[in-house]
Design an enzyme around this catalytic site. Structure first.
Site, PDB file in Angstrom:
ATOM      1  N   SER A 129     -18.425 -16.997 -17.692  1.00 29.39           N
ATOM      2  CA  SER A 129     -18.710 -16.299 -16.434  1.00 29.39           C
ATOM      3  C   SER A 129     -17.454 -15.582 -15.932  1.00 29.39           C
ATOM      4  O   SER A 129     -16.874 -14.783 -16.645  1.00 29.39           O
ATOM      5  CB  SER A 129     -19.269 -17.292 -15.413  1.00 29.39           C
ATOM      6  OG  SER A 129     -19.834 -16.632 -14.312  1.00 29.39           O
ATOM      7  N   ASP A 162     -25.727 -16.199 -17.723  1.00 26.44           N
ATOM      8  CA  ASP A 162     -24.491 -16.918 -17.445  1.00 26.44           C
ATOM      9  C   ASP A 162     -24.286 -18.121 -18.382  1.00 26.44           C
ATOM     10  O   ASP A 162     -25.149 -18.986 -18.494  1.00 26.44           O
ATOM     11  CB  ASP A 162     -24.507 -17.390 -15.994  1.00 26.44           C
ATOM     12  CG  ASP A 162     -23.129 -17.767 -15.487  1.00 26.44           C
ATOM     13  OD1 ASP A 162     -22.477 -18.610 -16.112  1.00 26.44           O
ATOM     14  OD2 ASP A 162     -22.711 -17.212 -14.448  1.00 26.44           O
TER      15      ASP A 162
END
Length: 289
Positions: free
Chosen positions: A41, A155
């Site tokens: 991320s 993610d």
């Protein structure tokens, strides 16, 4: 004997990920330079900037962000798999990395994403850096998935919030991990902050439909529900993964006061990352021996 190969695993955390800049600054000041960098991320975002020698540009941009700038990132579109497209939010990567590929980076770098179709952990080590970073940072429900090699990726914090295992796979003998979620769960309750007040119009509408708010507390907004739920989930997953795949040293900045979308508070996050790293320097320096 040769020096052990040092890996740095930068964890997920959205806006709290600016703390990674402070971590890298403190490590550099102490003469500790990682040979391998991996990220999930925002850890992927900052890690890619470091591996491409663009950390100065990223820090300057992050410190200059205002609340208005952040609001301008939200290109709302409900038909693309998320509340926002994410093109504005991650658009800076297009200028930062251009068409740079993993092969042209200054040091080995990789990032983690999640395959939306089957939930598998995906390690991104080839192709365009910006596509991999976009995929690794695509918060589910909030940002649209990124299509890479025919797969829709979201993610990486869903499966591996602090990618210690990826650092080991890239040949790191010693791994320093940065976990941004250690200080998030329950911090506001411990600090004794008063709950947000519900606006008068919301209480009036609730009474009209026969619903009363509990006291004067305002119910959380949709974005808060999504981001806080993801933060709790990633913190729990990170603790489980780190228990089974421990790092040699763990840096855990205190960031619970920052929301996941507080990108305009980069200065606070960077300072917290630097402070947490400086506290750990005696251990970190011993790992190089």
């Amino acid at each position: 004997m040769t020096r052990p190969r040092l890996g740095l695993a930068l964890g997920s955390g959205s806006a709290r990920g600016w703390a990674h800049i402070g971590v890298l600054r403190a490590l550099g000041a102490a003469g500790i330079v990682p040979d391998v960098v991996c990220g999930t991320s925002m850890g992927a975002f900052v890690g890619a900037a470091f591996a491409s020698r663009e950390l100065d540009a990223l820090e300057g941009w992050a410190r200059g962000l205002t609340r208005r700038d952040v609001l301008g990132f939200f290109d709302v579109s409900l038909g693309v798999g998320g509340l926002i497209k994410g093109e504005k939010l991650l658009g800076f990567t297009a200028r930062l990395f251009l068409d740079e590929t993993f092969a042209h980076l200054d040091r080995p770098f990789a990032c983690v994403a999640t395959d939306l179709a089957n939930g598998r952990e995906v390690w991104l080590r080839e192709g365009r850096v910006r596509d991999a970073v976009h995929a690794s940072a695509a918060l589910p429900g909030l940002m649209a998935p990124q299509r890479v090699d025919g797969r829709f990726l979201v993610d990486g914090g869903l499966v591996n919030p602090v990618p210690v295992s990826l650092c080991r796979a890239l040949g790191a003998d010693v791994v320093i991990a940065v976990d941004l979620g250690m200080d998030t769960i329950g911090l506001r309750q411990r600090a004794g902050d008063a709950p947000a007040k519900a606006p008068a119009w919301r209480k009036a509408v609730g009474r009209w439909f026969g619903r009363e708010e509990e006291g004067d507390a305002a119910p959380p907004a949709l974005a808060d529900v999504v981001t806080n739920s993801i933060a709790i989930m990633q913190a729990r997953i990170a603790r489980s993964r780190l228990a089974g795949e421990p790092a040699d040293a763990l840096i855990a900045p205190r960031l619970g006061q920052l929301g996941l979308l507080d990108f305009h508070r980069a200065g606070e996050a960077i300072d917290a990352g630097r402070k947490a790293t400086e506290y750990m320097l005696p251990l970190l320096e011993s790992l190089r021996e």
